[in-house]
Design a protein around this motif. Structure first.
Motif, PDB file in Angstrom:
ATOM      1  N   PRO A 165       0.831  -1.178  -0.008  1.00 39.30           N
ATOM      2  CA  PRO A 165      -0.001   0.102  -0.003  1.00 39.30           C
ATOM      3  C   PRO A 165       0.819   1.231  -0.105  1.00 39.30           C
ATOM      4  N   ILE A 205       0.372   3.927   1.612  1.00 41.97           N
ATOM      5  CA  ILE A 205       0.468   4.586   2.956  1.00 41.97           C
ATOM      6  C   ILE A 205       1.863   3.672   3.701  1.00 41.97           C
ATOM      7  N   SER A 206       2.034   2.719   3.321  1.00 43.65           N
ATOM      8  CA  SER A 206       3.166   1.899   3.962  1.00 43.65           C
ATOM      9  C   SER A 206       4.513   2.638   3.663  1.00 43.65           C
ATOM     10  N   GLU A 228       4.717   6.065   5.087  1.00 48.45           N
ATOM     11  CA  GLU A 228       5.091   5.870   6.321  1.00 48.45           C
ATOM     12  C   GLU A 228       6.452   6.047   6.748  1.00 48.45           C
ATOM     13  N   PRO A 233      -5.749  -0.725   3.093  1.00 47.17           N
ATOM     14  CA  PRO A 233      -4.698   0.175   3.682  1.00 47.17           C
ATOM     15  C   PRO A 233      -4.569   1.516   3.597  1.00 47.17           C
ATOM     16  N   GLU A 234      -5.508   2.173   4.071  1.00 48.37           N
ATOM     17  CA  GLU A 234      -5.634   3.742   3.821  1.00 48.37           C
ATOM     18  C   GLU A 234      -5.182   4.623   5.092  1.00 48.37           C
ATOM     19  N   ILE A 235      -4.979   3.838   6.168  1.00 50.73           N
ATOM     20  CA  ILE A 235      -4.699   4.831   7.469  1.00 50.73           C
ATOM     21  C   ILE A 235      -3.383   4.249   7.810  1.00 50.73           C
ATOM     22  N   THR A 248      -5.232   9.541   7.075  1.00 58.94           N
ATOM     23  CA  THR A 248      -5.364   8.971   5.744  1.00 58.94           C
ATOM     24  C   THR A 248      -4.702   9.956   4.760  1.00 58.94           C
TER      25      THR A 248
END
Lengths: 201, 684
Positions: free
Chosen positions: A70, A72-73, A76, B163-165, B178
């Protein structure tokens, strides 16, 4: 440390160059296939090297797709580590160490020089896009304090004059050589006689 | 079994348990923020520290595997000091805004600070503040309150499959976000509100509505889909303030869908509170006497063959039962519960159930979806499929394209031909199917609504039976019912089917043969009104009431007791949580009033008796809240026509699927956002 700001003007797309794609493939080989997401850090570093020392959002999406994880990973990881730049830096990116040993040896004076010559704020690129600076935590060269890192080279044993000269040389796009500015060899002790009574170079 | 000592007490535990779980076995409560039974272990809040013999430091019990001979102490000075230290760090940056926080009264941090918190703060620096994030119309954020337990991140990634957060930044600057500042694209998103141990994520529609101790709590059943999720209805006076999930590992585990949770504000709007009568084309407020007189006059003057009844999607068993009795008393034979022409074979109970059971999904090793979109038709079933997929990577196949299901699946084909080939063993998939030990085949209503619906149903069942995939230990044959009332209506035989014609009701409806149609909470039946006299009995002024000539108000599912059968065949009780508005009357009372006007004998005069009779009429009923084992009978195989067709799974208007959801403001907000994202192409 302040949180990193993501640059407003983002490029639309990003792609590895052919040469870097090959490197990326080699990086992937280091990890088991089902754990290829572990390659996210070296790949982000590769992006940074290809893209003038900063990582655009498009590149994070590209890596996410490349590793099938993803987005977002990746985001992060990129926001977590301080050595990934999320907005453009100058051609010469000056990182001044301001952790205790350097600070005791006058790192704040170097910071002042940067403020005066490069920009009053950290991470602000000069108009000619040659230079930007930031304070960083310990770079592990405490013996040669105070010091700064410019791109991938260490400039050590600095004083005000040296720092001034180096920064000015950067702004003229003619960088001075890296290393100790008191002619020390690596971290060898200074002004000490060797066992034979002679001076250590 | 290995043994562990907890506070001097020795007990046995199962291999693979953590120290925290072993402590729970010993009835020792361990405070925690980040640990949650249904999520992976993070071990980052450090609240669950316990002392372990021979360990120089306290250990995080949630992440430490229990081992033979461990000696754990949870009531020592060291443990208390450690927890107090952790709590002080958590409170250092937590705002002191409990009086204006919606979590107040049911906040883990508040509760635990009572035991481990200091009375004053030693933190003299400025507290950090974090900008609030936008997470859609359901979730209100107050990110300054966040203690970074990462439960919401783990839920979104592991359970919801979106998996958005994520957590960005580090240390003091860590923030939960998000990435596009958009709402979570999941039907389970609002569960993060329950998961959040503090007031960082709270319910937006419920914001500042009530305090938990003011609410009356009623344990009930959800009727938004056929899954029958277990819920708790919180009411304040008449109003249903919120709906929360109840733990039931056999059905919904700890989660419920957003529709279940938030359609409840639709219970306050568009309500029918008085009888209405259409005069000169307009619906005019009336009273019971006038309405009942009009209805009984109409019924007296129309022949029974010209009258019909239809029940809607949210109707309880007792109402269906008394409606059927009412209709048969009037000698009316034409009634149905289906919204469209859908093939139905009720000869066997396994013919209309989800036979593998929802919990059974976890044992399966292959799943085939035939013309269904479980994500929208039965959200909790989809969550369970995703759970198995995530844990064991079992292969999921689909015939027809249902779109994004939050997990990966292969589309074998989109035509009925593929199915025929599989049944005849001409498709390579047959081998895969037959070599698996516990496959699950889920047939959706879309498939049964096809012209070859009968073929798909009969042939597939026969194919599975021949290959011993329908036996006493495992039943691979599953029907995915869409509506809460479907299974109940089939069980109570609320349809008119003859050997040669499955759609008598619909044929007559199309030919405009009916002069009177009685709709019991039925909003999704499409027909040409023309001169038909339409009676609508229900709770909401919606599609059904729009066309009606007489409207009779009756309570919604939160306002009367009722039984429902979920798609597995589990009978559950829905309990009365509040009162219906105005002059609504329970369904069975209304039928009795009409019969009384017609001077017929009243058979069922009280609710208890109706409930008893209803339960007696359920096929193979054993106990409430449990599934009974159904016998497998071998019927003569029916010959059905095969027609080459495309299996097109219709996009369901998920947030607008029933009259309560359509009346709900929250649901229309959600729908607007989904359609906007769809138009902008930002869906990923």
């Amino acid at each position: 440390m302040k949180p990193k700001k993501v640059y407003e003007k983002q490029p639309d797309s990003f792609k590895f160059s052919d040469k870097n794609l090959e490197i990326a493939e080699n990086i992937l080989k280091k990890y088991p296939k089902e754990r290829k997401k572990s390659a996210v850090m070296p790949l982000l570093y590769l992006v940074q090297r290809q893209n003038e020392n900063w990582i655009p959002l498009a590149a994070m999406k590209y890596i996410a797709k490349y590793l099938s994880i993803p987005y977002i990973s990746v985001y992060e990881v990129a926001t977590f580590y301080s050595m990934y730049n999320l907005s453009p830096v100058g051609k010469y990116f000056v990182q001044v160490c301001t952790t205790s040993p350097c600070l005791l040896r006058g790192a704040n004076k170097i910071v002042d020089i940067c403020k005066k010559n490069i920009s009053s704020n950290q991470s602000q690129v000069t108009k000619n896009k040659l230079c930007s600076w930031t304070e960083v935590e310990c770079l592990g060269a405490c013996v040669n304090a105070p010091m700064m890192q410019i791109n991938e080279s260490y400039y050590e044993d600095l004083d005000e004059q040296d720092a001034n000269k180096i920064i000015k040389s950067l702004l003229e796009d003619k960088p001075l050589k890296s290393g100790s500015y008191r002619n020390r060899k690596n971290t060898a002790p200074e002004n000490l006689n060797n066992l034979n009574g002679g001076k250590i170079a | 079994m290995p043994k562990i000592t907890i506070n001097g007490k020795e007990l046995e535990f199962k291999n693979g348990m953590t120290v925290l779980q072993a402590c729970e076995l010993a009835d020792v409560e361990i405070p925690r923020f980040c640990y949650h039974e249904k999520l992976s272990i993070a071990g980052n809040c450090r609240m669950c520290l316990v002392e372990m013999e021979k360990s120089p430091k306290p250990i995080a019990s949630c992440a430490m595997p229990a081992a033979e001979g461990m000696n754990i102490k949870t009531n020592t000075k060291l443990v208390e000091k450690a927890r107090k230290g952790v709590m002080e760090f958590l409170l250092a940056n937590h705002p002191l805004d409990c009086p204006v926080c919606d979590q107040g009264g049911e906040c883990d941090l508040q509760d635990q600070s009572l035991y481990y918190g200091f009375d004053k703060s030693r933190f003299n620096e400025n507290k950090r503040t974090v900008r609030d994030k936008y997470m859609g119309p359901l979730i209100k954020t107050q990110m300054t309150r966040c203690i970074h337990c990462t439960r919401c991140i783990r839920f979104a990634t592991e359970v919801a499959g979106v998996p958005e957060i994520g957590a960005i930044g580090r240390g003091e600057n860590m923030e939960i976000t998000t990435y596009l500042e958009k709402s979570m694209e999941s039907e389970l998103s609002a569960n993060v509100i329950d998961l959040c141990p503090v007031g960082a994520l709270t319910s937006k529609p419920y914001a500042f509505e009530a305090r938990p101790w003011e609410l009356k709590k009623t344990e009930s059943i959800d009727v938004m889909d056929a899954v029958g999720s277990n819920i708790r209805i919180d009411t304040y006076g008449w109003e249903v303030k919120r709906i929360l999930p109840r733990l039931n590992n056999e059905i919904n585990e700890e989660w419920i869908s957003d529709k279940t949770r938030y359609a409840c504000d639709g219970l306050l709007k568009q309500r029918l509170d008085e009888p209405f009568i259409r005069k000169n084309g307009k619906l005019i407020k009336s009273n019971w006497d006038e309405a009942l007189d009009l209805i009984s006059n109409k019924i007296k003057n129309i022949r029974p063959e010209k009258m019909a009844g239809h029940v809607g999607d949210l109707v309880s068993l007792e109402s269906i039962f008394s409606f059927k009795n009412f209709l048969t008393d009037l000698k009316i034979e034409n009634f149905d519960f289906r919204e469209r022409e859908m093939y139905l074979n009720s000869s066997d109970k396994i013919n209309y159930l989800f036979n593998s059971s929802i919990q059974g999904i976890e044992e399966s090793d292959l799943i085939l979806l035939v013309g269904c979109n479980p994500r929208h038709e039965a959200t909790m079933v989809n969550a369970r499929i995703r759970k198995v997929y995530a844990n064991r990577k079992i292969p999921v196949y689909s015939i027809g394209n249902p779109g994004d299901l939050t997990y990966e699946y292969n589309i074998i084909g989109e035509n009925t031909d593929v199915l025929r080939d599989i049944i005849k063993g001409q498709n390579s998939f047959s081998k895969k199917l037959l070599s698996s030990k516990k496959p699950i085949i889920i047939i959706g209503e879309t498939a049964l609504e096809l012209k070859s619906g009968a073929y798909i149903f009969e042939e597939l069942k026969e194919f599975l039976r021949e290959n011993n995939l329908i036996n006493d230990n495992w039943n691979a044959f599953n029907i995915l019912a869409k509506n809460a009332s479907t299974v109940g209506a089939i069980d109570l035989k609320f349809f008119n089917i003859k050997e040669n014609n499955n759609f008598i009701f619909f044929d007559k409806l199309k030919n405009n043969e009916f002069e009177l149609i009685y709709l019991l909470g039925s909003d999704n039946l499409r027909f040409n009104k023309n001169d038909t006299f339409v009676i609508y009995q229900g709770s909401h002024g919606d599609r059904g009431a729009e066309n009606a000539d007489v409207i009779l108000p009756s309570p919604a599912y939160t306002e009367q007791n009722g039984l429902y059968i979920n798609l597995e065949g589990r009978v559950q009780e829905c309990r009365k949580a509040s009162y219906p508005p105005g002059n609504s009357l329970e369904d069975w009372k209304i039928f009795n009033l009409i019969l009384d006007k017609l001077e017929k004998e009243l058979k069922n005069k009280n609710y208890q008796k109706i409930k008893e009779l209803t339960l007696n009429n359920i096929v193979n009923f054993s106990k409430i809240d449990s599934i009974s084992k159904n016998k497998i009978t071998i019927n003569k195989k029916k010959e059905c026509d095969f027609i080459h067709e495309k299996i097109e799974i219709k996009k369901i208007d998920y947030y607008f699927s029933n009259s309560i959801a359509r009346a709900s403001k929250t649901m229309s907000d959600c729908r607007a956002i989904v359609s906007k994202q769809f138009k902008n192409g930002t869906t990923i």
